[in-house]
Design a protein around this motif. Structure first.
Motif, short mmCIF file in Angstrom:
data_model
loop_
_atom_site.label_atom_id
_atom_site.label_comp_id
_atom_site.label_asym_id
_atom_site.label_seq_id
_atom_site.Cartn_x
_atom_site.Cartn_y
_atom_site.Cartn_z
N GLY A 95 -2.09 8.52 0.62
CA GLY A 95 -2.53 7.01 0.41
C GLY A 95 -3.09 5.65 0.91
N LEU A 96 -4.51 6.59 0.45
CA LEU A 96 -6.06 5.45 1.00
C LEU A 96 -6.84 6.03 -0.52
CD1 LEU A 96 -6.95 7.80 4.13
CD2 LEU A 96 -6.65 5.21 3.64
N ARG A 144 -2.14 -4.25 -0.07
CA ARG A 144 -1.67 -3.05 0.25
C ARG A 144 -0.93 -2.40 -0.90
NH1 ARG A 144 2.41 -2.12 2.70
NH2 ARG A 144 1.76 0.42 3.52
N PHE A 196 -2.66 0.40 -3.37
CA PHE A 196 -2.06 1.60 -2.70
C PHE A 196 -0.60 2.19 -2.62
CE2 PHE A 196 -5.90 -0.29 -1.24
CZ PHE A 196 -7.14 0.61 -0.71
N PRO A 203 1.46 6.98 4.31
CA PRO A 203 0.67 6.98 5.19
C PRO A 203 0.12 7.93 5.60
CG PRO A 203 3.05 8.11 5.98
CD PRO A 203 2.82 7.82 4.18
N TRP A 217 2.37 2.18 6.49
CA TRP A 217 1.84 1.75 7.83
C TRP A 217 1.93 2.59 8.90
CZ3 TRP A 217 5.50 -1.59 5.56
CH2 TRP A 217 5.09 -3.00 5.39
N SER A 218 0.10 3.31 9.01
CA SER A 218 0.41 4.33 10.02
C SER A 218 -0.95 3.91 11.05
CB SER A 218 -0.04 5.96 9.38
OG SER A 218 -0.90 5.72 8.52
N GLY A 253 -2.78 -3.73 6.54
CA GLY A 253 -1.35 -4.32 6.30
C GLY A 253 -0.23 -5.19 5.94
N ARG A 304 -4.52 4.54 7.71
CA ARG A 304 -4.55 3.22 7.64
C ARG A 304 -4.94 2.19 7.98
NH1 ARG A 304 -1.11 3.80 1.49
NH2 ARG A 304 -1.01 1.46 2.76
N GLU A 352 4.35 5.41 13.13
CA GLU A 352 4.27 5.38 11.74
C GLU A 352 4.91 4.26 11.26
OE1 GLU A 352 4.18 9.22 9.22
OE2 GLU A 352 1.78 9.04 10.10
#
Length: 273
Positions: free
Chosen positions: A190-191, A179, A182, A186, A254-255, A264, A258, A250
């Protein structure tokens, strides 16, 4: 720092003393907001390993729940001691340790609201200098406590090794190292990889005088494994929780979006020789 002044975000060296001081101050200042925002998800007496919601009740990483009765367990970086409270409800004898007095005040608040729940000690101390005799505990655990915030993780791991009895299990969760490559977002932004996975330079938030007010330290998966071995532990398992369908929450970066694509959280299951 003026409470209305936003800290400067940078990447720079931060040693043991600076990191420890920053963590104590940050958690004392932000414990109320943290518990207000996340307390409902964490519960008062659940043992949750991370934002995905993996629960020790189902994971059994410390061993079968029915085998916890009578075991002395150290929780490192306990926060409001939700995990210790779950352990106590299963008959274990936990000790909840945290660097933040304010976090432990929330543990007292929850305990006062649940007078029928088993009592257990709360200890304010730095994880790098545990105030316990050698071989004091059967098990040790940490759900995102201490290790992401210390400059010398081997020092903490060796302290845990020292206070565990031979054969004792040590399980800890941290931000999954991938992580760090990135953005901490969320959503779709963030990808996309934005930084080197191999850059170990600490993430630092500092005040106008350049003093760190928040520090996180990045270690690669290989670093974590080497740290564990250097401290004298045997790595039994590495758990990378998948994001469950039921969890729509979220939490920072973190979500569900993702979590379906990249891990995560990393949970390291270790045993003392």
């Amino acid at each position: 720092m003026n409470q209305h002044t936003e800290p400067e975000v940078t990447r720079r060296h931060a040693g043991d003393t600076e990191s420890s001081r920053a963590s104590r101050g940050w958690w004392d200042r932000n414990a109320d907001d943290y518990q207000r925002e996340h307390g409902g998800f964490l519960g008062d007496d659940r043992f949750v390993w991370g934002p995905e919601g993996l629960d020790e009740e189902e994971a059994g990483l410390l061993g079968p729940a029915e085998g916890l009765a009578g075991r002395r367990v150290l929780e490192v970086g306990a926060g409001a001691a939700q995990c210790s409270r779950w352990l106590a409800s299963r008959g274990a004898r936990p000790v909840a340790l945290d660097i933040s007095r304010r976090q432990l005040r929330h543990a007292l608040r929850i305990a006062e609201g649940s007078p029928a729940s088993p009592a257990f000690p709360l200890v304010q101390a730095d994880a790098g200098a545990l105030p316990f005799a050698a071989g004091s505990f059967d098990l040790a655990c940490s759900a995102y406590g201490a290790l992401p915030f210390v400059a010398d993780p081997v020092r903490v791991l060796r302290e845990v090794h020292r206070v565990l009895r031979p054969g004792g299990r040590w399980v800890f969760s941290v931000t999954h190292p991938i992580r760090w490559a990135f953005p901490d977002e969320p959503g779709p932004e963030g990808l996309t990889v934005a930084a080197s996975y191999f850059d170990r330079t600490p993430y630092v938030e500092q005040d106008e005088r350049g003093r760190a007010v928040y520090v996180e330290h990045h270690r690669t998966l290989g670093d974590r494994v080497r740290d564990i071995v250097a401290a004298g532990f045997r790595l039994v398992d590495l758990v990378e929780p998948e994001w469950p369908e039921w969890n729509r929450r979220e939490w920072g970066g973190w979500s569900p979006l993702r979590g379906r694509l990249i891990p995560g959280t990393a949970i390291f299951v270790c045993e003392r020789g």
